[in-house]
Design a protein around this motif. Structure first.
Motif, short mmCIF file in Angstrom:
data_model
loop_
_atom_site.label_atom_id
_atom_site.label_comp_id
_atom_site.label_asym_id
_atom_site.label_seq_id
_atom_site.Cartn_x
_atom_site.Cartn_y
_atom_site.Cartn_z
N SER A 335 0.82 -1.22 0.00
CA SER A 335 0.00 0.00 0.00
C SER A 335 0.85 1.26 0.00
O SER A 335 0.53 2.23 0.68
N TYR A 336 1.93 1.25 -0.76
CA TYR A 336 2.82 2.41 -0.75
C TYR A 336 2.15 3.63 -1.37
O TYR A 336 2.37 4.76 -0.92
N SER A 337 1.33 3.44 -2.39
CA SER A 337 0.64 4.58 -3.00
C SER A 337 -0.34 5.20 -2.01
O SER A 337 -0.49 6.43 -1.95
N SER A 338 -0.99 4.36 -1.21
CA SER A 338 -1.90 4.86 -0.18
C SER A 338 -1.14 5.62 0.90
O SER A 338 -1.59 6.68 1.35
N LEU A 339 0.03 5.10 1.29
CA LEU A 339 0.84 5.78 2.30
C LEU A 339 1.34 7.12 1.77
O LEU A 339 1.41 8.10 2.51
N ARG A 340 1.65 7.17 0.50
CA ARG A 340 2.08 8.43 -0.13
C ARG A 340 0.96 9.47 -0.02
O ARG A 340 1.20 10.64 0.29
N GLU A 341 -0.28 9.03 -0.27
CA GLU A 341 -1.43 9.94 -0.16
C GLU A 341 -1.62 10.42 1.27
O GLU A 341 -1.99 11.57 1.52
N GLN A 342 -1.35 9.53 2.23
CA GLN A 342 -1.52 9.90 3.64
C GLN A 342 -0.48 10.93 4.08
O GLN A 342 -0.79 11.81 4.90
N PHE A 343 0.74 10.84 3.54
CA PHE A 343 1.72 11.88 3.82
C PHE A 343 1.27 13.22 3.22
O PHE A 343 1.45 14.28 3.81
N GLY A 344 0.68 13.16 2.03
CA GLY A 344 0.14 14.37 1.43
C GLY A 344 -0.99 14.95 2.26
O GLY A 344 -1.11 16.18 2.42
N LYS A 345 -1.82 14.08 2.81
CA LYS A 345 -2.92 14.52 3.68
C LYS A 345 -2.37 15.20 4.93
O LYS A 345 -2.92 16.22 5.38
N LEU A 346 -1.27 14.67 5.48
CA LEU A 346 -0.63 15.29 6.63
C LEU A 346 -0.11 16.68 6.26
O LEU A 346 -0.25 17.63 7.05
N GLY A 347 0.46 16.81 5.07
CA GLY A 347 0.94 18.10 4.61
C GLY A 347 -0.18 19.12 4.52
O GLY A 347 -0.02 20.29 4.93
N ARG A 348 -1.33 18.71 4.02
CA ARG A 348 -2.47 19.63 3.91
C ARG A 348 -3.02 20.00 5.29
O ARG A 348 -3.50 21.11 5.51
N MET A 349 -2.94 19.05 6.24
CA MET A 349 -3.37 19.34 7.60
C MET A 349 -2.48 20.43 8.22
O MET A 349 -2.97 21.36 8.86
N ILE A 350 -1.16 20.29 8.02
CA ILE A 350 -0.24 21.31 8.54
C ILE A 350 -0.49 22.65 7.84
O ILE A 350 -0.44 23.71 8.46
N GLU A 351 -0.77 22.59 6.54
CA GLU A 351 -1.02 23.82 5.77
C GLU A 351 -2.23 24.58 6.31
O GLU A 351 -2.30 25.81 6.22
N ASN A 352 -3.18 23.85 6.89
CA ASN A 352 -4.38 24.48 7.45
C ASN A 352 -4.10 25.17 8.79
O ASN A 352 -5.03 25.71 9.41
N HIS A 353 -2.85 25.12 9.24
CA HIS A 353 -2.44 25.81 10.46
C HIS A 353 -1.36 26.83 10.05
O HIS A 353 -0.16 26.55 10.15
N PRO A 354 -1.78 27.99 9.56
CA PRO A 354 -0.84 28.94 8.92
C PRO A 354 0.29 29.41 9.84
O PRO A 354 1.42 29.59 9.38
N LYS A 355 0.02 29.60 11.14
CA LYS A 355 1.09 30.04 12.05
C LYS A 355 2.18 28.97 12.16
O LYS A 355 3.37 29.28 12.18
N LEU A 356 1.77 27.71 12.24
CA LEU A 356 2.73 26.62 12.34
C LEU A 356 3.51 26.47 11.03
O LEU A 356 4.73 26.27 11.04
N LYS A 357 2.80 26.53 9.92
CA LYS A 357 3.46 26.37 8.63
C LYS A 357 4.51 27.47 8.40
O LYS A 357 5.60 27.21 7.88
N GLU A 358 4.21 28.67 8.85
CA GLU A 358 5.08 29.80 8.59
C GLU A 358 6.27 29.86 9.55
O GLU A 358 7.39 30.20 9.15
N ASN A 359 6.04 29.50 10.81
CA ASN A 359 7.05 29.76 11.84
C ASN A 359 7.71 28.51 12.42
O ASN A 359 8.72 28.63 13.12
N SER A 360 7.17 27.34 12.16
CA SER A 360 7.73 26.10 12.72
C SER A 360 8.42 25.29 11.63
O SER A 360 8.11 25.42 10.44
N ARG A 361 9.36 24.46 12.08
CA ARG A 361 9.99 23.51 11.17
C ARG A 361 9.54 22.11 11.59
O ARG A 361 9.20 21.87 12.76
#
Length: 526
Positions: A335-361
Motif C-alpha cells: 500500500s505504498y501509493s496509499s501511504l504516499r497519499e496519507q503523507f500528502g494529507k498530513l501536509g495539507r493538515m499542517i497547511e491548514n495551520h498557517p502560524k505553524l506552517k510559517e514559523n515552525s519547522r
C-alpha cells in the motif's frame, strides 16, 4: 529553486561532483549565500564559490571557516560579521551519514579524522574494526579515570584506591585478583568470553556482583576476578567503564568535531551560549509513532496542532518520529501509493495551520518498521516517493536519518527511534541489579551512556552498517538524548544528560514538549 530543500540538494550535488565533503555548518553558510541570488536557478553562484575554493583550499573536507571568508569576498562584504544571524545558526540537523568519523591512535594518543568516502557495503575488516574502535574509544576514556590510573608516585600518595587494569593475555602468568576490561562475546554456544585486543578468556558471571545497567553480549565491561585452575576467569565484581564529564572530554579533544555540527572558537561558543540562554521561547514538540493510516491517530494529531496554533509563540520545531504506518512496511506491504497519499494529507493538515506552517519547522525521522532499503542501522531518510507531496506543501519539512542529530546553538541533541528497552532486557545475560534502581528505563540510560553507544546489542540482534557504526556513538555524552520507544513515557537525568522517551502517540496519546534553553521536559498527553 522552489525550496530550501532543493537548494540544499543542489549544493550537496555540486560539492560532491568536485569530491568535496561538506560539513553541516558549511552547508548552512552556503545556503545563506545562495539565498542572496533568488533567480540563480542553475546555481552559478555556487559554481563561482567552488572555483574560488579550489584555488585556496587543499583539504577534501569543507567546514564553515573555509567558506566564510570566500563568501564575504564574493559578496563584497569584507567587514561583514563572522556569523550570519539567521535561523540556520540556531538549529542544524545532522544526518547520520554525514557524521564525521574519528579513529583513535593509541601510539600518538589522539583521534584522527577519516576523510575518505565510506562505502555502505564494507569489506570484512570493517566488521573487526567496528569492535576494535568501540573498545579503543572506551579504553582511552578509562585511562583518564582516577580509579583505574596507575599512580605516577607512591600509591599511598593517591587519594583514590588504585585498580590497575591488566591485559587478558597477562592473566596466564599472574595470580590473585585482577581487573580486566573487555567486550562480552559468545565464541561458543552457551559459553561467554571476555575479549580485549590481546586475547580472550572464558568468564563465569554466576557469582558476580554487578552495577546498574543491562549486561548483554557486545557490551564492554570492567571486571574484577581471579583465574581458576580450569582456565575460567571467575568474575567477582563487574560494571561498565566509568562515565567521563563532558567538559573534560571536550577539553581533552578540543580540536575534534565528533558531533558533526562544526567547531567554534572560544568567543563564538560564549556568544552562542548566551543566545541559547535567551531563547526561552523555543520549544520542540516530539511525537513518536504517528500512524497515518489510522483515522483516530490523525484526529488526535489535529487536536495537538490546533492547540499549538492558538498559542502566542508557536513551537520552533516539531519532531515526528515513526512508525508512520500501523503495519510494517516490509516486502508484503502493498500500500505504498496509499501511504504516499496519507503523507500528502498530513501536509495539507499542517497547511491548514498557517502560524505553524510559517514559523515552525518539521523534522521527520523513520521508525524501525517504516519504508526503507532494510532494517539495518543507521536508517536513511524516508523515500522521496512517499514524501514528495508533503515536501511541496511544507517547505520547512526536513527528512533525516534514524538516528539523527540536532544542534541548537551549543546544545547537542540526539534523536533515536527504536524499540530498544524491550530488546535490551530480552538480551540480558544476568538479571539487572536492583540495588540502585528497579526502573528499566534508568538501566537503559545508564547502559547507553556508559557504553557511549546508542545500540550496544549483538549484530545478530540489530545489524549495523559497519562503516557507519560511529554515527551511533554518544561521545562526548550529548546534552539530551531522545529515545523514541513503544514503552511508556519516561524521563531520566544522569551525569548531566537529560534522556527521555516521549511515549507512543498512537497507543498512549502521549508526547513531550521540550525546552532546549533549560533542558526542561514537559510530559503531555491527550
Amino acid at each position: 529553486m522552489s525550496s530550501t530543500s532543493q537548494k540544499r540538494k543542489l549544493i550537496q550535488k555540486k560539492f560532491k561532483n568536485r569530491s568535496y565533503k561538506l560539513k553541516v555548518d558549511a552547508l548552512d553558510e552556503i545556503l545563506v549565500f545562495a539565498d542572496q541570488f533568488p533567480d540563480d536557478a542553475d546555481g552559478e553562484a555556487i559554481d563561482l564559490l567552488l572555483d574560488n575554493l579550489q584555488e585556496s583550499h587543499e583539504s577534501s573536507t569543507v567546514d564553515a571557516e573555509s567558506v566564510r571568508g570566500l563568501i564575504n569576498r564574493l559578496l563584497g562584504a569584507h567587514n561583514a560579521p563572522e556569523e550570519p544571524t539567521t535561523s540556520a545558526s540556531s538549529l542544524a540537523v545532522i544526518d547520520a551519514f554525514l557524521v564525521p568519523k574519528f579513529g583513535y591512535d593509541a601510539v600518538k594518543k589522539m583521534f584522527n579524522e577519516h576523510t575518505k568516502s565510506l562505502p555502505i557495503h564494507g569489506e570484512a575488516y570493517a566488521k573487526t574494526a567496528l569492535y576494535r574502535e568501540r573498545f579503543m574509544l572506551l579504553s582511552q576514556r578509562v585511562s583518564r579515570a582516577e580509579h583505574f590510573t596507575r599512580p605516577a608516585f607512591d600509591a599511598e600518595m593517591s587519594q583514590f584506591e588504585n585498580n590497575e587494569i591488566s591485559s587478558i593475555q597477562s592473566l596466564i602468568s599472574q595470580r590473585g585478583r585482577k581487573w580486566v576490561m573487555g567486550v562480552i562475546s559468545q565464541l561458543e554456544d552457551g559459553h561467554f568470553y571476555l575479549e580485549d585486543l590481546s586475547a580472550s578468556v572464558e568468564i563465569d558471571l554466576s557469582k558476580a556482583k554487578i552495577t546498574t545497567g543491562f549486561f548483554t553480549e557486545n557490551t564492554i565491561i570492567l571486571a574484577e576476578g581471579e583465574m581458576q585452575v580450569n582456565g575460567i576467569f571467575q568474575v567477582i565484581t563487574c560494571g561498565f567503564p566509568p562515565l567521563e564529564d563532558r567538559d573534560k572530554t571536550l577539553k581533552t579533544h578540543s580540536e575534534c568535531d565528533f558531533f558533526g555540527g562544526g567547531t567554534h572558537t572560544k568567543e563564538e561558543t560564549i556568544r552562542l551560549a548566551d543566545l541559547e540562554r535567551q531563547a526561552v521561547d523555543d520549544t520542540y514538540v516530539i511525537l513518536s509513532d504517528i500512524w497515518l493510516d489510522d483515522e483516530e491517530v490523525i484526529g488526535k494529531l489535529k487536536t495537538v496542532l490546533d492547540g499549538f496554533e492558538r498559542v502566542k509563540t508557536v513551537p520552533s520545531l516539531f519532531v515526528f518520529m515513526g512508525n508512520f504506518c500501523s503495519r510494517p512496511c516490509n516486502l508484503t506491504f502493498g500500500s505504498y501509493s496509499s501511504l504516499r497519499e496519507q503523507f500528502g494529507k498530513l501536509g495539507r493538515m499542517i497547511e491548514n495551520h498557517p502560524k505553524l506552517k510559517e514559523n515552525s519547522r518539521f523534522l521527520f525521522i523513520p521508525g524501525p518498521d517504516d519504508a526503507g532499503p532494510s532494517t539495518v542501522l543507521p536508517r536513511c531518510a524516508l523515500p522521496n516517493y512517499l514524501t514528495e507531496e508533503l515536501r511541496n506543501i511544507i517547505p520547512n519539512a526536513i527528512f533525516s536519518s534514524n538516528p539523527c542529530r540536532v544542534k541548537f546553538y551549543n546544545q547537542e541533541i540526539v534523536f533515536f527511534r527504536q524499540d530498544l528497552l524491550y530488546r535490551m532486557r530480552r538480551s540480558c545475560l544476568v538479571t539487572p541489579s536492583s540495588e540502585e534502581t528497579e526502573d528499566p528505563f534508568k538501566h537503559l540510560v545508564y547502559t547507553i551512556t556508559h557504553q557511549s553507544h546508542l545500540c550496544p546489542l549483538p549484530l545478530m540482534v540489530q545489524p549495523i552498517i559497519w562503516n557507519y557504526d560511529h554515527s551511533l556513538r554518544l561521545y562526548p555524552t550529548p546534552y539530551t538524548i531522545v529515545l523514541g520507544d513503544k514503552s511508556e513515557q519516561a524521563v531520566c537525568r544522569f551525569g548531566g544528560t537529560t534522556c527521555f522517551n516521549p511515549g507512543s502517540f498512537s497507543t498512549d496519546s502521549t508526547f513531550v514538549a521540550y525546552r532546549p534553553s533549560n533542558q526542561k521536559v514537559e510530559r503531555s498527553a491527550l
